[in-house]
Write a protein that holds these residues in place. Structure first.
Motif, mmCIF file in Angstrom:
data_model
loop_
_atom_site.group_PDB
_atom_site.id
_atom_site.type_symbol
_atom_site.label_atom_id
_atom_site.label_comp_id
_atom_site.label_asym_id
_atom_site.label_seq_id
_atom_site.Cartn_x
_atom_site.Cartn_y
_atom_site.Cartn_z
ATOM 1 N N VAL A 123 0.693 -1.131 0.058
ATOM 2 C CA VAL A 123 -0.023 -0.023 -0.004
ATOM 3 C C VAL A 123 0.851 1.200 -0.035
ATOM 4 N N LEU A 124 1.945 1.321 0.832
ATOM 5 C CA LEU A 124 2.676 2.727 0.911
ATOM 6 C C LEU A 124 3.985 2.458 0.131
ATOM 7 N N GLY A 125 4.241 1.596 -0.588
ATOM 8 C CA GLY A 125 5.534 1.589 -1.330
ATOM 9 C C GLY A 125 6.824 1.757 -0.269
ATOM 10 N N GLU A 126 7.663 2.397 -0.801
ATOM 11 C CA GLU A 126 9.271 2.344 -0.077
ATOM 12 C C GLU A 126 8.828 3.175 1.506
ATOM 13 N N ALA A 127 7.824 3.750 1.598
ATOM 14 C CA ALA A 127 7.459 4.362 2.996
ATOM 15 C C ALA A 127 6.936 3.024 3.859
ATOM 16 N N GLY A 128 6.539 2.216 3.210
ATOM 17 C CA GLY A 128 5.758 0.935 4.100
ATOM 18 C C GLY A 128 6.969 -0.013 4.451
ATOM 19 N N LYS A 129 8.047 -0.146 4.224
ATOM 20 C CA LYS A 129 9.326 -1.008 4.638
ATOM 21 C C LYS A 129 9.760 -0.553 5.945
ATOM 22 N N HIS A 130 9.894 -1.450 6.867
ATOM 23 C CA HIS A 130 10.020 -1.196 8.248
ATOM 24 C C HIS A 130 11.057 -2.126 8.961
#
Length: 156
Positions: A123-130
């Motif tokens: 859903v969030l793309g790179e911002a979703g990698k955690h």
């Protein structure tokens, strides 16, 4: 960016629910500085816990993975509520902490947690990698199979 996120949600067939109100004396989220802390989310669907029991005894891995996806959907719903409806303000999902109600011999908590990690990243793309933790528990509230909390960096 919010439009891109909404398009991804639609493409994935996900409709975010209205963020659930807290069930006790806590806040569903807290913003401090540029961090959004989202309280643990259960695999709620249509207003009730959709997956209950111990993973590895009552619940198989595929069903528990779906429970983790539901938790991620509820995390996104809380984030959207916290950010005034604008998921484009998510700069980075910093960490997910996943708690899996597990049978004593169950050791695939990380596989279950992939359901949430994959959904958030899709859903969030790179911002979703955690970063994340996947922890086995003896039991969770309301007999839920999975509970997941999140820390998210946001823009002003």
């Amino acid at each position: 960016m919010a439009e891109v996120i909404e398009a991804r949600l639609k493409e994935l067939g996900i409709t975010l629910p209205i963020a659930a109100a807290p069930a006790a004396n806590y806040l569903p989220y807290v913003i401090t500085g540029n961090l959004l802390f989202i309280s643990g989310q259960l695999p709620n669907e249509n207003g009730k816990v959709a997956v209950t029991g111990l993973v590895g005894r009552d619940v198989d891995v595929a069903t528990a993975t779906r429970a983790a996806e539901l938790c991620a959907i509820n995390i996104l719903a809380q984030a959207k509520a916290a950010l005034g409806g604008d998921l484009g303000r998510v700069k980075q999902v910093v960490k997910l902490s996943s708690f899996i109600a597990s049978a004593p011999d169950f050791v695939e908590q990380h596989v279950v947690t992939n359901g949430a990690s994959n959904l958030i990243a899709n859903v969030l793309g790179e911002a979703g990698k955690h970063a994340r933790a996947a922890v086995g528990m003896a039991a969770l509230p309301l007999n839920a199979s999975v509970e997941i909390e999140a820390i998210i960096e946001i823009t002003a």
